[in-house]
Scaffold this active site. Structure first.
Site, PDB file in Angstrom:
ATOM      1  N   MET A  81       0.814  -1.219   0.000  1.00 34.16           N
ATOM      2  CA  MET A  81       0.000   0.000   0.000  1.00 34.16           C
ATOM      3  C   MET A  81       0.854   1.280   0.000  1.00 34.16           C
ATOM      4  O   MET A  81       2.057   1.226   0.276  1.00 34.16           O
ATOM      5  CB  MET A  81      -0.919   0.023   1.218  1.00 34.16           C
ATOM      6  CG  MET A  81      -1.973  -1.082   1.235  1.00 34.16           C
ATOM      7  SD  MET A  81      -3.057  -0.999   2.685  1.00 34.16           S
ATOM      8  CE  MET A  81      -4.062   0.442   2.273  1.00 34.16           C
ATOM      9  N   HIS A  82       0.186   2.381  -0.314  1.00 32.09           N
ATOM     10  CA  HIS A  82       0.690   3.744  -0.087  1.00 32.09           C
ATOM     11  C   HIS A  82       1.795   4.209  -1.036  1.00 32.09           C
ATOM     12  O   HIS A  82       2.063   5.410  -1.105  1.00 32.09           O
ATOM     13  CB  HIS A  82       1.217   3.926   1.351  1.00 32.09           C
ATOM     14  CG  HIS A  82       0.332   3.435   2.435  1.00 32.09           C
ATOM     15  ND1 HIS A  82      -0.979   3.846   2.579  1.00 32.09           N
ATOM     16  CD2 HIS A  82       0.560   2.553   3.447  1.00 32.09           C
ATOM     17  CE1 HIS A  82      -1.508   3.242   3.637  1.00 32.09           C
ATOM     18  NE2 HIS A  82      -0.605   2.463   4.167  1.00 32.09           N
ATOM     19  N   ASP A 240      -2.654  -5.044  -0.148  1.00 32.91           N
ATOM     20  CA  ASP A 240      -2.160  -6.291   0.435  1.00 32.91           C
ATOM     21  C   ASP A 240      -2.940  -6.719   1.669  1.00 32.91           C
ATOM     22  O   ASP A 240      -3.263  -7.903   1.836  1.00 32.91           O
ATOM     23  CB  ASP A 240      -0.666  -6.212   0.737  1.00 32.91           C
ATOM     24  CG  ASP A 240      -0.261  -5.002   1.576  1.00 32.91           C
ATOM     25  OD1 ASP A 240      -1.144  -4.210   1.989  1.00 32.91           O
ATOM     26  OD2 ASP A 240       0.945  -4.833   1.814  1.00 32.91           O
TER      27      ASP A 240
END
Length: 501
Positions: A81-82, A240
């Protein structure tokens, strides 16, 4: 027999999984790629590495597949992520991806609060402004690399970039978009208000789809390189942790997951979009349509163990390193470890804090240090469980996946520290299975994600807390929680001595 592929684009490697309609893992392969860490707090990767290693993994999978290639009907994705990927108008990469565990953006987090206000940010995005999220990274590039920022036509998240390179089509989906600080979580749309307040062009936000949604087929070039059929359907996929939840059956109220990968998470399913945890834990859209999850994060969970092995036991396997865990008593003979190697997320949103061993004496051996690392990682995850319980959630059974589910002693340590039953799954592949389930559901093999999960997931073993161990760990946990406050100021003083470019 028909098949689907789940691709899990992790922080250190991509895992590719082939599963059949019976939920059996028929083949899996993993290809690693490096981190780029030019100075303390920086963490980047070359997105081309993700694509190249995924293609190699798919080639290997196809070479070992002995069925008709058209029987591989679908592909979906899970991803870290991110992370920030920037593309120009010709869809060329503008710079290395800045990853979730990069902590350079403390200044930008403060600016976000100044521009939006903490309460309004929580109202819209349900999350605090933390260094790991995507918006602070965008603002960092805007401030320090303005020429690159001016060329930006679209930003993407890691697995969305990989999917784009395999389909030629640009999308994001809600579970990953929720980790950007640009999504209105409840309304499921990019927030024009946030973009306007922070000075980000709303048009650089990619189109949004559901995680199970069909977004196209693979390109002719990808078909030639991998050996897959040109007709292979592609589904959006999920973050995820959302895919880890799907791949572990966390699809209804009351179910909780502990996942230990590079980072560690405690994740609990939510049906409501309006629960208020005051930003103490993350609140994200699930990969299941119109569902949500709350999550606490330890930034360096498995990463702490990898660091310890690579630094002090480089020639040992993880299995041999952990084989002695059961020989060391609770409390590692008076040794405590805090896993703040890259800062911390829950409950301490602190990019500056760093890890420590407390209580070292000359009698301690490698096995004591190993046990203290395992206990410290687990204590850190317990802090998230404690927040959930304080906010009225009942957590008495937890499904454990990832590195923490590969060792019996560590699973018992989790049961004792969390004071909950721990369930180990019979085939634990975590996010990659969640991605495969999204593909199977997207291919209409099943009427629901839950029906698919019932076939693809089963429990193998349960670990029950031992009362006297629970009592000992409660005493140790009380000591563990004191370490953060007592080392915070020390780390402020050490900051100027850390590795720089």
């Amino acid at each position: 027999m028909n098949y689907v592929i789940g691709i899990d684009l992790g922080t250190s490697a991509v895992k590719v999984l082939l599963m059949n309609e019976s939920g059996e893992v028929c083949h899996e392969t993993t290809k690693s790629y490096p981190l780029i860490q030019e100075q303390s707090g920086y963490s980047e990767q070359d997105p081309n590495e993700w694509v190249e290693k995924t293609i190699v993994a798919l080639q290997e999978l196809v070479e070992q597949f002995d069925g008709e290639i058209e029987q591989i009907q679908g592909i979906s994705y899970s991803g870290q992520m991110h992370g920030l990927v920037l593309l120009d108008e010709e869809n060329n990469i503008l710079r290395n991806a800045i990853l979730w565990n990069d902590t350079r953006t403390t200044e930008q987090c403060k600016e976000i609060y100044n521009m939006i206000g903490e309460k309004r940010l929580l109202d819209i995005t349900k999350n605090q402004a933390l260094e790991g999220f995507t918006l602070p990274k965008l603002l960092w590039v805007k401030q320090y690399e303005p020429e690159l920022f001016e060329k930006t036509a679209v930003f993407m998240l890691p697995k969305d970039y990989l999917r784009f390179k395999m389909t030629g089509l640009i999308h994001s989906e809600y579970s990953d978009a929720a980790g950007t600080l640009l999504l209105n979580i409840a309304q499921k749309k990019w927030s024009e208000e946030v973009c306007q307040l922070v000075g980000i062009d709303f048009n650089i936000c990619p189109p949004l789809v559901e995680s199970h949604e069909y977004v196209g087929t693979i390109t002719e070039d990808i078909a030639k390189q991998t050996g897959l059929a040109r007709s292979t359907k592609v589904f959006a996929g999920g973050a995820d942790n959302a895919c880890g939840a799907i791949g572990s059956g966390i699809l209804s109220e009351g179910k909780t997951l502990c996942s230990i990968g590079t980072s560690g998470v405690v994740l609990s399913h939510e049906e409501k979009k309006d629960r208020d945890f005051q930003g103490k834990v993350h609140y994200f859209n699930h990969g299941k349509e119109n569902a949500f999850y709350t999550m606490g994060v330890t930034l360096a969970a498995g990463h702490s163990l990898s660091w310890f092995k690579n630094t002090f036991a480089k020639d040992e396997s993880f299995e041999s390193l952990l084989a002695c865990l059961h020989e060391v008593p609770i409390g590692a003979n008076g040794l405590l470890f805090t896993p703040y190697l890259v800062g911390e997320r829950t409950p301490h949103a602190d990019a500056n804090i760093r890890g420590s061993f407390i209580g070292i004496d000359s009698s301690h051996k490698q096995s004591d240090f190993t046990r203290s690392v395992i206990e410290g990682i687990t204590f850190s995850l317990h802090e998230s469980i404690e927040i959930f319980r304080e906010n009225g959630k009942t957590i008495d059974t937890i499904i454990s996946i990832g590195g923490g589910a590969k060792n019996d002693t560590w699973l018992q340590i989790q049961a004792d520290i969390f004071n909950a039953k721990i369930i180990k799954l019979s085939s634990e592949q975590g996010p990659a299975v969640g991605a495969a389930i999204l593909a199977a559901y997207g291919c209409k093999w099943f009427e629901s994600l839950e029906a698919c999960a019932d076939v693809f997931i089963s429990a193998a073993k349960t670990y029950t807390p031992v009362p006297e161990n629970v009592e000992d760990y409660q005493q140790l946990y009380h000591l563990y929680k004191q370490v953060y406050e007592q080392t915070k100021q020390l780390n402020e003083g050490l900051k100027k001595f850390r590795k720089m470019e």
